[in-house]
Design a protein around this motif. Structure first.
Motif, PDB file in Angstrom:
ATOM      1  N   GLU A  72       0.843  -1.202   0.000  1.00  0.00           N
ATOM      2  CA  GLU A  72       0.000   0.000   0.000  1.00  0.00           C
ATOM      3  C   GLU A  72       0.885   1.262   0.000  1.00  0.00           C
ATOM      4  OE1 GLU A  72      -3.302  -0.001  -0.380  1.00  0.00           O
ATOM      5  OE2 GLU A  72      -3.121   2.192  -0.441  1.00  0.00           O
ATOM      6  N   ASN A  73       1.947   1.230   0.813  1.00  0.00           N
ATOM      7  CA  ASN A  73       2.863   2.391   0.855  1.00  0.00           C
ATOM      8  C   ASN A  73       3.579   2.562  -0.485  1.00  0.00           C
ATOM      9  OD1 ASN A  73       2.619   0.830   3.382  1.00  0.00           O
ATOM     10  ND2 ASN A  73       3.513   2.672   4.279  1.00  0.00           N
ATOM     11  N   MET A  74       3.946   1.440  -1.085  1.00  0.00           N
ATOM     12  CA  MET A  74       4.600   1.508  -2.396  1.00  0.00           C
ATOM     13  C   MET A  74       3.659   2.105  -3.435  1.00  0.00           C
ATOM     14  SD  MET A  74       6.784  -2.048  -2.741  1.00  0.00           S
ATOM     15  CE  MET A  74       7.306  -1.715  -4.424  1.00  0.00           C
ATOM     16  N   ARG A  79       2.074   6.333  -7.037  1.00  0.00           N
ATOM     17  CA  ARG A  79       1.048   7.250  -7.547  1.00  0.00           C
ATOM     18  C   ARG A  79       1.555   8.703  -7.544  1.00  0.00           C
ATOM     19  NH1 ARG A  79      -4.532   6.293  -7.154  1.00  0.00           N
ATOM     20  NH2 ARG A  79      -4.162   4.854  -5.428  1.00  0.00           N
ATOM     21  N   GLU A  80       2.241   9.053  -6.435  1.00  0.00           N
ATOM     22  CA  GLU A  80       2.803  10.401  -6.319  1.00  0.00           C
ATOM     23  C   GLU A  80       3.780  10.662  -7.482  1.00  0.00           C
ATOM     24  OE1 GLU A  80       4.264  10.743  -2.240  1.00  0.00           O
ATOM     25  OE2 GLU A  80       5.872  11.974  -3.137  1.00  0.00           O
ATOM     26  N   MET A  81       4.641   9.675  -7.750  1.00  0.00           N
ATOM     27  CA  MET A  81       5.628   9.804  -8.833  1.00  0.00           C
ATOM     28  C   MET A  81       4.934   9.889 -10.193  1.00  0.00           C
ATOM     29  SD  MET A  81       8.576   9.766  -7.575  1.00  0.00           S
ATOM     30  CE  MET A  81       9.516   9.349  -6.153  1.00  0.00           C
ATOM     31  N   ARG A  82       3.937   9.044 -10.365  1.00  0.00           N
ATOM     32  CA  ARG A  82       3.222   9.013 -11.644  1.00  0.00           C
ATOM     33  C   ARG A  82       2.608  10.373 -11.933  1.00  0.00           C
ATOM     34  NH1 ARG A  82      -0.626   9.159 -14.873  1.00  0.00           N
ATOM     35  NH2 ARG A  82      -1.429   7.421 -16.120  1.00  0.00           N
ATOM     36  N   MET A  83       1.956  10.942 -10.901  1.00  0.00           N
ATOM     37  CA  MET A  83       1.282  12.229 -11.075  1.00  0.00           C
ATOM     38  C   MET A  83       2.314  13.336 -11.314  1.00  0.00           C
ATOM     39  SD  MET A  83      -1.839  11.772 -11.254  1.00  0.00           S
ATOM     40  CE  MET A  83      -2.782  10.255 -11.137  1.00  0.00           C
ATOM     41  N   ARG A  84       3.467  13.243 -10.645  1.00  0.00           N
ATOM     42  CA  ARG A  84       4.487  14.291 -10.791  1.00  0.00           C
ATOM     43  C   ARG A  84       5.041  14.311 -12.226  1.00  0.00           C
ATOM     44  NH1 ARG A  84       9.484  13.923  -6.886  1.00  0.00           N
ATOM     45  NH2 ARG A  84       7.804  13.705  -5.383  1.00  0.00           N
ATOM     46  N   ILE A 301       6.129  -5.249  -8.523  1.00  0.00           N
ATOM     47  CA  ILE A 301       7.151  -4.995  -9.543  1.00  0.00           C
ATOM     48  C   ILE A 301       6.861  -3.687 -10.282  1.00  0.00           C
ATOM     49  CG2 ILE A 301       8.055  -5.832 -11.766  1.00  0.00           C
ATOM     50  CD1 ILE A 301       7.604  -8.703 -10.633  1.00  0.00           C
ATOM     51  N   ILE A 302       5.604  -3.496 -10.652  1.00  0.00           N
ATOM     52  CA  ILE A 302       5.242  -2.281 -11.404  1.00  0.00           C
ATOM     53  C   ILE A 302       5.503  -1.032 -10.555  1.00  0.00           C
ATOM     54  CG2 ILE A 302       3.304  -1.027 -12.450  1.00  0.00           C
ATOM     55  CD1 ILE A 302       2.168  -3.784 -13.295  1.00  0.00           C
ATOM     56  N   CYS A 303       5.133  -1.090  -9.273  1.00  0.00           N
ATOM     57  CA  CYS A 303       5.375   0.063  -8.385  1.00  0.00           C
ATOM     58  C   CYS A 303       6.878   0.295  -8.209  1.00  0.00           C
ATOM     59  CB  CYS A 303       4.717  -0.160  -7.016  1.00  0.00           C
ATOM     60  SG  CYS A 303       2.925  -0.044  -7.075  1.00  0.00           S
ATOM     61  N   ALA A 304       7.648  -0.798  -8.097  1.00  0.00           N
ATOM     62  CA  ALA A 304       9.104  -0.653  -7.930  1.00  0.00           C
ATOM     63  C   ALA A 304       9.717   0.009  -9.168  1.00  0.00           C
ATOM     64  CB  ALA A 304       9.735  -2.020  -7.667  1.00  0.00           C
ATOM     65  N   TYR A 305       9.271  -0.381 -10.372  1.00  0.00           N
ATOM     66  CA  TYR A 305       9.768   0.281 -11.597  1.00  0.00           C
ATOM     67  C   TYR A 305       9.435   1.772 -11.555  1.00  0.00           C
ATOM     68  CZ  TYR A 305      10.372  -4.236 -14.141  1.00  0.00           C
ATOM     69  OH  TYR A 305      10.763  -5.478 -14.561  1.00  0.00           O
ATOM     70  N   ARG A 306       8.199   2.081 -11.184  1.00  0.00           N
ATOM     71  CA  ARG A 306       7.775   3.491 -11.176  1.00  0.00           C
ATOM     72  C   ARG A 306       8.620   4.314 -10.207  1.00  0.00           C
ATOM     73  NH1 ARG A 306       7.026   6.044 -14.230  1.00  0.00           N
ATOM     74  NH2 ARG A 306       5.152   5.159 -15.161  1.00  0.00           N
ATOM     75  N   ILE A 331      -2.253   4.143 -10.539  1.00  0.00           N
ATOM     76  CA  ILE A 331      -1.151   4.019  -9.574  1.00  0.00           C
ATOM     77  C   ILE A 331       0.212   4.215 -10.245  1.00  0.00           C
ATOM     78  CG2 ILE A 331       0.014   2.416  -7.992  1.00  0.00           C
ATOM     79  CD1 ILE A 331      -2.744   1.102  -7.533  1.00  0.00           C
ATOM     80  N   ALA A 332       0.447   3.483 -11.314  1.00  0.00           N
ATOM     81  CA  ALA A 332       1.817   3.488 -11.837  1.00  0.00           C
ATOM     82  C   ALA A 332       1.912   3.415 -13.357  1.00  0.00           C
ATOM     83  CB  ALA A 332       2.595   2.320 -11.237  1.00  0.00           C
TER      84      ALA A 332
END
Ligand code: SF4
Length: 387
Positions: A72-74, A79-84, A301-306, A331-332
């Motif tokens: 959930e934290n990832m 999401r924050e990175m994606r939006m930025r 994995i997808i969140c880690a790539y993002r 999310i990512a």
């Protein structure tokens, strides 16, 4: 114990292949070989999530089993990175399979040379009909695919398909057999913008087992394809490991990320993206044993790539179900395929060749657009401006 015969020829270029400096490959393979996912702790994951910039060591921690309770934290950080970096944009495209002849023998693929499937190769007139049908859906990006048969789908044929695509689409990608730099330069001249090559697995031993014959058996030629593509002037390249091939999927994900990361340093202008395909059931080859990589692990994995490469595109495949695809977009992921047909000639309603694998999400372009809008995201057909 595995026999040495499993890797014979895997690391040797064929005489007609362009030979690359393998420094980058050696770095990636060494890092993957030394990666022990079970070594990481909750503390390592916590530090990775707090870091302003994700280091290689942080990336390794985020891919480890210790990160699973922090999914959930990832997702929040991703999401924050994606939006930025991408705002609420979601890019749409569709694949177009123009031929399914293949000279390779990948054990996990329905197009492999030993499979008794209906083979087909579209003529240029048939390709144009397919493209017209796709363009009518308002898509502006296309990914042209073939099986890997230089004899049946030669460079000129692929080049003509790219030229034709330029008449109908603003962005053209190709996913074909690896080529030499000069051949990528030729495809660029014909209109190709992006090149996708999946390494499948970064474990050379497993790679040798899965690829018993054909040009694909040569691991370094495939590994260095993205570098040759960027060297040939191609604008962007995509990376992926095929998850579930009974190699260590966490190690493969680490290697995929590092492969892209090192190459980005060498080609700062190159547009980098990831795909995260999981093995799907295959026509005529439904019994191959594979690891089940769960949805939670795929999301990890997808969140880690993002988080590791926040500026890289991430494509979510129609191999995944609609619920998962919809969820991961916010999310990512940044790109989604729509109106997908993985057979030959299916877009214009005159299918002539079998499918490579079965898909799980066959929604039309219109349905995918509506889903994106419903999530408060923005469907984007293309954001390139040509002057
Ligand atoms: S994965 Fe690609 S190269 Fe291998 S058999 Fe299938 S189409 Fe051919």
């Amino acid at each position: 114990m595995k026999s040495m015969a499993d890797v014979s020829g895997v690391m040797e270029y064929l005489p007609d292949m362009e030979v690359s400096d393998n420094t980058l490959m050696d770095k990636v393979l060494n890092a993957a070989a030394l990666y022990v996912p079970s070594r990481y702790t909750a503390g390592d994951v916590h530090r990775a999530l707090e870091a302003a910039e994700c280091s290689v060591e942080d990336f390794a921690a985020l891919l480890s089993p210790a990160a699973m309770p922090f999914l959930e934290n990832m997702a929040q950080k991703a999401r924050e990175m994606r939006m930025r970096y991408f705002g609420n944009s979601v890019y749409l495209f569709t694949p177009l399979y123009i031929a399914n002849y293949c000279e390779n023998r990948c054990l996990y693929c329905g197009f492999n040379a030993h499979q008794k499937i209906k083979r087909a190769r579209l003529s240029i007139e048939e390709i144009e009909k397919e493209m017209q049908a796709i363009a009518e859906t308002k898509l502006e990006e296309i990914l042209i695919l073939t099986g890997e048969s230089p004899a049946m789908s030669n460079l000129e044929y692929i080049g003509e398909a790219c030229k034709m695509a330029r008449n109908y689409f603003r962005v053209v990608g190709v996913e074909v057999y690896p080529l030499d730099s000069k051949d990528y330069a030729y495809l660029r001249h014909c209109g190709a913008d992006f090149v996708t090559v999946f390494q499948e697995t970064y474990d050379p031993l497993r790679y040798g087992e899965l690829h018993p014959g054909g040009r694909k058996r040569v691991f370094p030629y495939r590994f260095n394809a993205q570098e040759r593509a960027l060297g040939g002037g191609i604008r962007g390249v995509a990376f992926a490991a095929l998850l579930g091939l009974r190699s260590d999927f966490r190690r493969d994900a680490l290697a995929t990320g590092l492969h892209a990361w090192f190459l980005q340093r060498k080609f700062p202008q190159g547009e980098i993206s990831f795909s995260c395909p999981r093995l799907r059931p295959l026509a005529g080859n439904r019994t191959m044993q594979h690891d089940e990589v769960g949805e939670a692990e795929l999301m990890q994995i997808i969140c880690a790539y993002r988080i590791f490469m926040p500026f890289a595109g991430i494509t979510i495949s129609s191999r995944e179900n609609a619920r998962f695809r919809d969820n991961v977009l916010g999310i990512a992921a940044t790109k989604i395929s729509a109106g997908v047909d993985v057979g030959i000639g299916g877009h214009a309603g005159s299918a002539s060749g079998d499918e490579q694998f079965s898909i799980d999400d066959n929604r039309s372009v219109k349905e995918i657009r509506e889903m994106i809008l419903k999530q408060g995201l923005q469907p984007v057909m293309s954001d390139y401006v040509y002057v």
